[in-house]
Structures are given as structure tokens and as C-alpha cells.
Design an enzyme around this catalytic site. Sequence first.
Site, PDB file in Angstrom:
ATOM      1  CE  LYS A   1     -17.162  -6.024   6.294  1.00 13.76           C
ATOM      2  NZ  LYS A   1     -16.621  -7.365   6.593  1.00 13.76           N
TER       3      LYS A   1
ATOM      4  CD  GLU B   1      -1.823  -2.321   1.655  1.00 13.86           C
ATOM      5  OE1 GLU B   1      -0.647  -2.585   1.990  1.00 13.86           O
ATOM      6  OE2 GLU B   1      -2.766  -3.135   1.781  1.00 13.86           O
TER       7      GLU B   1
ATOM      8  CG  PHE C   1     -10.012  -9.732  10.607  1.00 12.40           C
ATOM      9  CD1 PHE C   1      -8.778 -10.145  11.116  1.00 12.40           C
ATOM     10  CD2 PHE C   1     -10.205  -9.722   9.231  1.00 12.40           C
ATOM     11  CE1 PHE C   1      -7.769 -10.539  10.258  1.00 12.40           C
ATOM     12  CE2 PHE C   1      -9.194 -10.122   8.373  1.00 12.40           C
ATOM     13  CZ  PHE C   1      -7.961 -10.528   8.893  1.00 12.40           C
ATOM     14  CD  GLN C   2      -7.484  -7.248   7.136  1.00 11.12           C
ATOM     15  OE1 GLN C   2      -8.363  -7.006   6.327  1.00 11.12           O
ATOM     16  NE2 GLN C   2      -6.281  -7.691   6.776  1.00 11.12           N
TER      17      GLN C   2
ATOM     18  CG  MET D   1      22.389  12.643   3.894  1.00 12.48           C
ATOM     19  SD  MET D   1      23.560  13.787   3.116  1.00 12.48           S
ATOM     20  CE  MET D   1      22.558  14.452   1.780  1.00 12.48           C
TER      21      MET D   1
END
Lengths: 589, 170
Positions: free
Chosen positions: A176, A64, A126-127, A484
Site C-alpha cells: 500500500k 479473483e 488484516f488481509q 471423466m
Amino acid sequence: MAKEKKNNTKNENVPEKTGAKIVIDTLLENGVKDCFGYPGGAILRVYDTIFHTSELKHYLVRHEQGAVHAAEGYARATGKLGVLITTSGPGATNIMTGLADAKMDSTPILAITGQVGTYEIGTDAFQEVDTYGMTIPITKYNALLKSPDDAARVTKEAIAVALSGRPGPSLIDFPKDVQNGLSSNYKDVKMRIPAFHVEKPEISGSVDEIINAINRSAKPVLYVGGGAVISNASRNIIELAEKAQIPVVSTLTGLGAFPGDHKLSLGMLGMHGTAYANKAVMECDFILSLGARFDDRVATNTEDFAKNAIKAQIDIDSAEIEKRVNVDFFISGDLNDVLQKINPQIESVSKSPWAEHVQKLKIAHPLAFDEGGSEIKPQQLIYELWKKTKGEAVIVTDVGQHQMWTAQFYPVKHPRQFICSSGLGTMGYGLPAAIGAKVGVPDKDVILISGDGSIQMNIQELGTAKMYNIPVKIILFNNGYLGMVRQWQELFFEERYSHSTMSGNPDFIKLAAAYDIPGKTIVSKKEIEEGLSFLLSSKGPCLLEVSIPWEEKVFPMIPAGRNYENMIEYEHKKDKGSLVSIIPHNPQK
Amino acid sequence: MKHLLSVLVRNHYGVLSHVSGLFTRRGYNIDSLSVGETDNPEYSIITMVVNEEPKMVRQIEKQLYKLVDVIKIEDLTQKESLQRELVVLTVETNRANRQEILALVEVFKGIIVDMTDSAVMIEMSSNPRRIETFIKVFSEYNIMQIARTGTIALEFPSGRSRKENSKESK
């Protein structure tokens, strides 16, 4: 509430749509054609809608974070909204870095994240994660969409806010059941946010004083930032600079708003700016900020920054005025509109001793590096790339030494031609952003310049480039170090290289080959030409690995918090060959 | 310096988090906070007292204006305004001090809301300074429970210039 009910009855003849369909249709109505994303349990209805929507091209990323940076790259290359779609929970937390990045660099993107059903919110389902709460400080607009009746309005608001004024990221958290729910309330829906959040602000402030200051100053400098790109102010900045013979310095995000190869261009200022840009700022008697924010990489020391100069600032975001550095005059408003108002009142100057003095600064203090032996110097390669591409390629970088070398040695000519993570300094931004940029501007060459540290932070996106055959050309500078970090450890931590070596690096060519992406490694100066030809003639995605000496550093450098007088121009070591001087901001032109 | 900010916002979930977040990220404390609906239920007023440098407060004000739910901000510190807080406390009493306590309540124009033979519950509303004094005086006794609201404030209509008033009515 009463209003909404009325709306619903009025719309009785309008067919009902799912919340998911309303959101996707609203995107299409607003000109969205491409999006990046990754499906999951809580966003499946939206993905099912996408399945039936051929007008919306969706690119499946590999992580993602890749989706959010691709959306950023797309937005930065085109000026249009970048859109990404992910699922709930980890899908949402994985985009946090990119949202923060877009907030910092004022990049207009819209994230749509799935969420568990409204009836389950707050139950540790969940999630489930509190996406709305987590994104408050890193978005310009965010909303938890609670009813399909609000879907069209919220989507409109999210798009309008992301693109208006000082742009930034918007997020819609989409449960949802709201995706599945039906509504007929989507036609001619009005936004509910106060108008001043989405309308162009009026010009206010010291317009006359700034005109006078420009006309009276003997040694003026224009200090150009990302706002100049966003406001499409290039033409008016060129007019102002040429009319009054004002040298121009730029921030990292401002690069390209003024042509880098223009006689009056001094390139980037600040911590790793050119010595001539920084010296001009030290000597100037008037500095006018055009959509820049005096950040800590530019005004390294707020008290001493351009301390002999009258300072003035033009910005669309009045919260930027005097946030770090106090100014004598300011104008808040859209930069391009302000310049249109100012320019006609600027006196033409045919010959300016100051502009000529600044040309001499370029010759006296060029960018420089040790020639070395047979090994490739990154500065040399970037400069050769600039010549070979006539300075016209869209350049995307990651974060680190290679980013600064590119900003110095590849003076871009146009706005939206230089794309990197500036404010947040997000390693791993480059590859997905380059993919997004190429999707946005398919007719231009898009070249990613990255390092062995940065590219490994999102290297999985090679899969995305391959899947859609997106021809990003990758130059990978490999010095086996977090360059760096190593540079700071050498200079400020007495060469204690704590955890900055990258032993364990893969064979990048084999890795690319595993994705069926052609690659080539070059190690000596003689191979630069051949390597660049390989890169520029490849049709699909390709990788050019450039082995560079690990001890190479970025100069000039102003140590953090110090003033411009502490600038280290370069360190010349005689045993490393003779000194090569380059003035990419061509004084002859 | 203490600043009294009155922020008109959309009455909407998350707005308080958005507003208070601007203070937390800078490590600033909000001394007092009060939120309530206006006559129009679509809007709320957040009244808060912060103790910070004026330059910092100006910066936060500008950042507040960038929140899409914020409609208007007023710094009432420099203006003539009525400020009110409410405090409710329960003090332990006995035969010896009851009369004294009741007399003090009278002095402060407080209200006795409940009383038993061992305790008295008092309600008092006033400006923040008098509330401070009231609490200080009663802390001589055994305060068993105390609850206090944040400040709410409104600019006096007589303190506003005519121009501002007419602008408002438009």
C-alpha cells in the site's frame, strides 16, 4: 544503491509520480490495453489510478480466479500479455490456481496484487499473506516491490520475463505505502536481470544430425506441442511436413499449430488421442518433437514411447530436453528460427509410401461412437458445430470428457484457436478464459464448450459476461456426472461411483435467465440443428444446454502409465445402435 | 553420488527460497549449504552439496538457470577444487584427559579458542573429510556443543584450462 541515488538527482526535473501511477504507465508504455481484476483495501490506490486512466480498459470479474483465467484466455487468444489486478490476502490466494495453470501451459500473464504496508509486513495484518513466498514455485518472475523508485524497473522486468523465451506468469506484490509513495525514477530505467533471461537464446545442438535424420528416415512423424504456437512456427511446420511428406501429431496445447483438416494431420496423440495418431507413433522410425515435452499424457510410458524410433527434440527451454524421455538428438533454440535453418536443407519428397500408409490407418481406425437412440451424442454435436462454423470459431473448453471430445471432433485450423487448461487440468477455467479470449479477439466467434461439473466451478462469471455484454457462446454438456471421474470409476474401480454424481444441479437455463442471458436446452438429435442455430445467431452471451447420456465415454483411451499397445479404441455395444465412424482429420483433402 | 554446486546469484531477498525450492519440490535434501556475498555486494555465491543421481542434478541445474536471479552454476564435483568447512566444538575435559585432548587438537592443527578447568573450545577448518574424522575422534569425549558450516569451494586456478581463464577475463 549508489547508482539509484545518482538517478534520483539526475531526475530532479522529472515530476514525481506515485508508485501506482508508475506501474500503470509502464503497462501502457508496453502496449497493455485491457486488464481484469477485483478491487480491495490494499490495492485502492492502483484502482484510483485506473479510474483516471481511460486508455486502460478494466473488466470487473466476480471472483479473483475469474480474473486470472480471463487473463490467461486473453493471452492465449492474442499472444499478448494478459494482465490482472487483485487485492492482498484472499485476493492473492484466489489467483494461485491460475498462476500454476499459466506456469504449466507457458501462458504470459502479469498479476499485480495489493499488499499491506511495508511497515506492517510480517505482523499478520488484516488481509496479509506471504504472496511472494507462496508464488515462488508457480511464477516465472515474482517480486515484492519495496520502493516506488523500483516500480518502473520491476514492472519492465515482470513484463519482459513473462513474454520472453518460454513464456509464463509474473507477479508483482505491491504494498500500500509503495503504491502511494512518490518517485521521479521512471524514465529510461534499465532492467537489472541478466540479459540471457530475456533475450532469444542462440540455436545450439545437433542441427545437421536432425536434418540427416529427417532426410534418411522412411517413416517420420512430427510431434507438435504448445511451443509451436508460441513461436509462431505454423508456416514453417506446414512447409516441413509438406516438403518431406511427414504426418503430424499434436499435443492438446499444440492443436492448431498445424491445420487439423490437412491431409497430413493425424490430430491429437496420447491418452485420448486418435488411434491413427497413436498407431503412427508406434510404427514410426523417427519422431521429431517441435516444442513439446513428452508429458505423461503423451508418453504414457517413458520406456515404450515410440520405442522403434530415433527421437529428436527442438525446444527453447533446454530444461525440457530429456526431462522425461531420452532423445538421440536435440536442438535448443526458438522453434521458428530453427525450422528456418532446417527447412531449406530438407529433400523434397513427391510420393511417400509412409504418408499413404498413414492415410489408410485413418480409414481403418477412425474415431467412433455408438449412434444410440434419439439422444444426443456429444461427439456428433461437436462435429456438427465444426461443420457449421467451417472449423473457424475460437474454441475454449473446460476440463473433462467434453474437453477431449472437442479436441478429437473439432479439428482447429489455426494457432491460438483452441484454448483450454492442458497441463494443470483446471476445472472452472473455461468460462472466464472464454470471456478473456473474446475481449482479446472481439471479431471472432468464441465458443465455450463446458460440462455441468466444470462450469459450476466459476459460474459466477456469467455476471461479468453480462455486465460488459461479452458475447461468449456457451455449450454446456449436461450428463449429471463428473463424467471423466465416472469413466475412470467405471473402468478401473469396478463401477463404484464414489461422489461423482451431480444431483443438486441447478436448472441452468433459469440460472442464465437470472443473469438475463438467453438459454435453450436440447435433448434429442433432431434438435441439434435448431440448438446450434440459436447459439450461433445470438448477439450477446448465450447458453445452449445439451443433455447427453451419462454413460458416454471418451475413446480411444490408453490407461495411465500403460503403453500404446494397451489402447482401447472404442467399446461397441450393439444395443446402443450402430457404430458411427468419423474421421475429422479429412483424408480426402 | 555427491555433487558440489557453486551457484552465482544476485544478492537479493528471496533468492535462497527460489533455489532451495527446486530441491524441496522434488523431495531432495540439501546436505550442506553456505551463502555469502562475493567481492561485489550485488552478488552472492551459494555453495551446496547434494546427494542425488547425476541425471537429476543435471535437471535441477537446468531449472536453476531458469531463475532470473541465477547468473552462473558450476558443478565442482568433477573439477579440481579447494573445499573448506569450519567446525567449532566444546569438549568436556578433566585432569585425566586434558593433555590427550590438547595433543589431538595439535594433530588436527586445530585452534584452542577458549578454555576453563572443565571444558575446552576448539576451532578447526579443513576439507569435509578431515572435518568428519575430527568430529569422529572427538566424539570419544563428551562434546557439549558443536556448530559446523556448510562447504565452500573454489576451483583451483591451476586446474582450469587456459581457454576457460581467458573467456572469464573477457
